[in-house]
Design a protein around this motif. Structure first.
Motif, mmCIF file in Angstrom:
data_model
loop_
_atom_site.group_PDB
_atom_site.id
_atom_site.type_symbol
_atom_site.label_atom_id
_atom_site.label_comp_id
_atom_site.label_asym_id
_atom_site.label_seq_id
_atom_site.Cartn_x
_atom_site.Cartn_y
_atom_site.Cartn_z
ATOM 1 N N ALA A 110 -101.496 53.575 40.385
ATOM 2 C CA ALA A 110 -102.583 52.652 40.726
ATOM 3 C C ALA A 110 -103.501 53.263 41.776
ATOM 4 C CB ALA A 110 -102.018 51.319 41.218
ATOM 5 N N GLY A 111 -102.930 53.945 42.740
ATOM 6 C CA GLY A 111 -103.743 54.582 43.768
ATOM 7 C C GLY A 111 -104.600 55.707 43.222
ATOM 8 N N ARG A 112 -104.061 56.430 42.270
ATOM 9 C CA ARG A 112 -104.784 57.568 41.701
ATOM 10 C C ARG A 112 -105.890 57.138 40.741
ATOM 11 N NH1 ARG A 112 -102.062 62.874 38.861
ATOM 12 N NH2 ARG A 112 -104.013 63.993 38.607
ATOM 13 N N TYR A 113 -105.593 56.119 39.916
ATOM 14 C CA TYR A 113 -106.545 55.741 38.867
ATOM 15 C C TYR A 113 -107.245 54.407 39.111
ATOM 16 C CZ TYR A 113 -104.239 59.559 36.490
ATOM 17 O OH TYR A 113 -103.727 60.785 36.174
ATOM 18 N N GLY A 114 -106.836 53.675 40.140
ATOM 19 C CA GLY A 114 -107.504 52.426 40.474
ATOM 20 C C GLY A 114 -107.169 51.259 39.577
ATOM 21 N N VAL A 115 -106.068 51.371 38.840
ATOM 22 C CA VAL A 115 -105.647 50.283 37.956
ATOM 23 C C VAL A 115 -104.133 50.380 37.788
ATOM 24 C CG1 VAL A 115 -105.974 51.628 35.835
ATOM 25 C CG2 VAL A 115 -106.127 49.153 35.738
ATOM 26 N N GLU A 116 -103.498 49.229 37.629
ATOM 27 C CA GLU A 116 -102.058 49.203 37.386
ATOM 28 C C GLU A 116 -101.790 49.684 35.954
ATOM 29 O OE1 GLU A 116 -99.637 48.271 39.488
ATOM 30 O OE2 GLU A 116 -101.021 47.782 41.119
ATOM 31 N N LEU A 117 -100.748 50.472 35.768
ATOM 32 C CA LEU A 117 -100.421 50.995 34.439
ATOM 33 C C LEU A 117 -100.173 49.866 33.446
ATOM 34 C CD1 LEU A 117 -99.880 53.369 32.570
ATOM 35 C CD2 LEU A 117 -97.527 53.430 33.439
ATOM 36 N N ASP A 118 -99.438 48.839 33.856
ATOM 37 C CA ASP A 118 -99.165 47.714 32.957
ATOM 38 C C ASP A 118 -100.445 47.037 32.500
ATOM 39 O OD1 ASP A 118 -96.448 48.168 33.111
ATOM 40 O OD2 ASP A 118 -96.120 46.670 34.674
ATOM 41 N N SER A 119 -101.392 46.855 33.402
ATOM 42 C CA SER A 119 -102.672 46.230 33.044
ATOM 43 C C SER A 119 -103.441 47.093 32.065
ATOM 44 C CB SER A 119 -103.527 46.004 34.290
ATOM 45 O OG SER A 119 -102.900 45.126 35.163
ATOM 46 N N LEU A 120 -103.390 48.385 32.293
ATOM 47 C CA LEU A 120 -104.107 49.310 31.429
ATOM 48 C C LEU A 120 -103.530 49.290 30.012
ATOM 49 C CD1 LEU A 120 -106.418 51.325 31.622
ATOM 50 C CD2 LEU A 120 -104.732 53.089 32.104
ATOM 51 N N LEU A 121 -102.215 49.201 29.914
ATOM 52 C CA LEU A 121 -101.564 49.180 28.605
ATOM 53 C C LEU A 121 -101.831 47.887 27.842
ATOM 54 C CD1 LEU A 121 -98.170 50.849 29.511
ATOM 55 C CD2 LEU A 121 -100.130 51.880 28.345
ATOM 56 N N GLU A 122 -102.242 46.855 28.546
ATOM 57 C CA GLU A 122 -102.592 45.593 27.908
ATOM 58 C C GLU A 122 -104.073 45.502 27.564
ATOM 59 O OE1 GLU A 122 -101.219 42.567 30.560
ATOM 60 O OE2 GLU A 122 -99.112 43.107 30.282
ATOM 61 N N ASP A 123 -104.847 46.484 27.973
ATOM 62 C CA ASP A 123 -106.294 46.506 27.746
ATOM 63 C C ASP A 123 -106.587 47.114 26.377
ATOM 64 O OD1 ASP A 123 -109.018 46.933 27.692
ATOM 65 O OD2 ASP A 123 -109.124 47.818 29.688
ATOM 66 N N ASP A 124 -106.805 46.245 25.381
ATOM 67 C CA ASP A 124 -107.056 46.720 24.019
ATOM 68 C C ASP A 124 -108.274 47.621 23.934
ATOM 69 O OD1 ASP A 124 -104.841 45.402 22.997
ATOM 70 O OD2 ASP A 124 -105.968 43.606 22.439
ATOM 71 N N GLY A 125 -109.285 47.363 24.735
ATOM 72 C CA GLY A 125 -110.495 48.192 24.710
ATOM 73 C C GLY A 125 -110.205 49.615 25.142
ATOM 74 N N PHE A 126 -109.415 49.767 26.197
ATOM 75 C CA PHE A 126 -109.052 51.102 26.667
ATOM 76 C C PHE A 126 -108.212 51.813 25.612
ATOM 77 C CE2 PHE A 126 -106.207 54.084 28.794
ATOM 78 C CZ PHE A 126 -107.122 54.875 29.461
ATOM 79 N N LEU A 127 -107.236 51.106 25.055
ATOM 80 C CA LEU A 127 -106.365 51.714 24.055
ATOM 81 C C LEU A 127 -107.138 52.126 22.811
ATOM 82 C CD1 LEU A 127 -103.238 49.392 24.384
ATOM 83 C CD2 LEU A 127 -103.609 51.645 25.405
ATOM 84 N N GLU A 128 -108.052 51.289 22.366
ATOM 85 C CA GLU A 128 -108.872 51.627 21.201
ATOM 86 C C GLU A 128 -109.716 52.867 21.467
ATOM 87 O OE1 GLU A 128 -111.142 48.221 19.922
ATOM 88 O OE2 GLU A 128 -109.326 47.003 19.729
ATOM 89 N N THR A 129 -110.267 52.959 22.646
ATOM 90 C CA THR A 129 -111.070 54.123 23.026
ATOM 91 C C THR A 129 -110.225 55.389 22.986
ATOM 92 O OG1 THR A 129 -112.544 52.805 24.404
ATOM 93 C CG2 THR A 129 -112.427 55.166 24.883
ATOM 94 N N VAL A 130 -109.027 55.318 23.529
ATOM 95 C CA VAL A 130 -108.149 56.486 23.558
ATOM 96 C C VAL A 130 -107.772 56.905 22.135
ATOM 97 C CG1 VAL A 130 -105.851 57.297 24.262
ATOM 98 C CG2 VAL A 130 -107.290 56.061 25.878
ATOM 99 N N VAL A 131 -107.473 55.950 21.282
ATOM 100 C CA VAL A 131 -107.107 56.270 19.900
ATOM 101 C C VAL A 131 -108.291 56.900 19.171
ATOM 102 C CG1 VAL A 131 -106.463 55.273 17.660
ATOM 103 C CG2 VAL A 131 -105.270 54.561 19.739
ATOM 104 N N GLU A 132 -109.484 56.350 19.340
ATOM 105 C CA GLU A 132 -110.678 56.924 18.711
ATOM 106 C C GLU A 132 -110.908 58.352 19.174
ATOM 107 O OE1 GLU A 132 -114.085 54.440 19.354
ATOM 108 O OE2 GLU A 132 -113.136 52.717 18.392
ATOM 109 N N ARG A 133 -110.764 58.570 20.465
ATOM 110 C CA ARG A 133 -110.957 59.920 21.003
ATOM 111 C C ARG A 133 -109.901 60.871 20.477
ATOM 112 N NH1 ARG A 133 -112.722 59.155 27.297
ATOM 113 N NH2 ARG A 133 -114.609 57.966 26.887
#
Length: 62
Positions: free
Chosen positions: A10-33
């Protein structure tokens, strides 16, 4: 890939890992990339790591 303590992540990336894994938009972006970055000369794990690290770096504003 993320053996760090949750607080360090969280300190390094500014977001909790659990929250990030629940963010469908972030996950979709990563899969597309990942799909756009596939390269027969690189193993799949390396491509995933590169894509995820780049997306997290952008998220952190680096």
């Amino acid at each position: 890939m993320f053996g760090e303590e949750p607080e360090a992540f969280a300190g390094r990336y500014g977001v909790e890992l659990d929250s990030l894994l629940e963010d469908d938009g972030f996950l979709e972006t990563v899969v597309e990339r990942f799909e756009d970055s596939q390269d027969c000369n690189l193993d799949e794990n390396s491509v995933w790591e590169n894509v995820i690290r780049r997306a997290l770096s952008e998220l952190a504003g680096n």
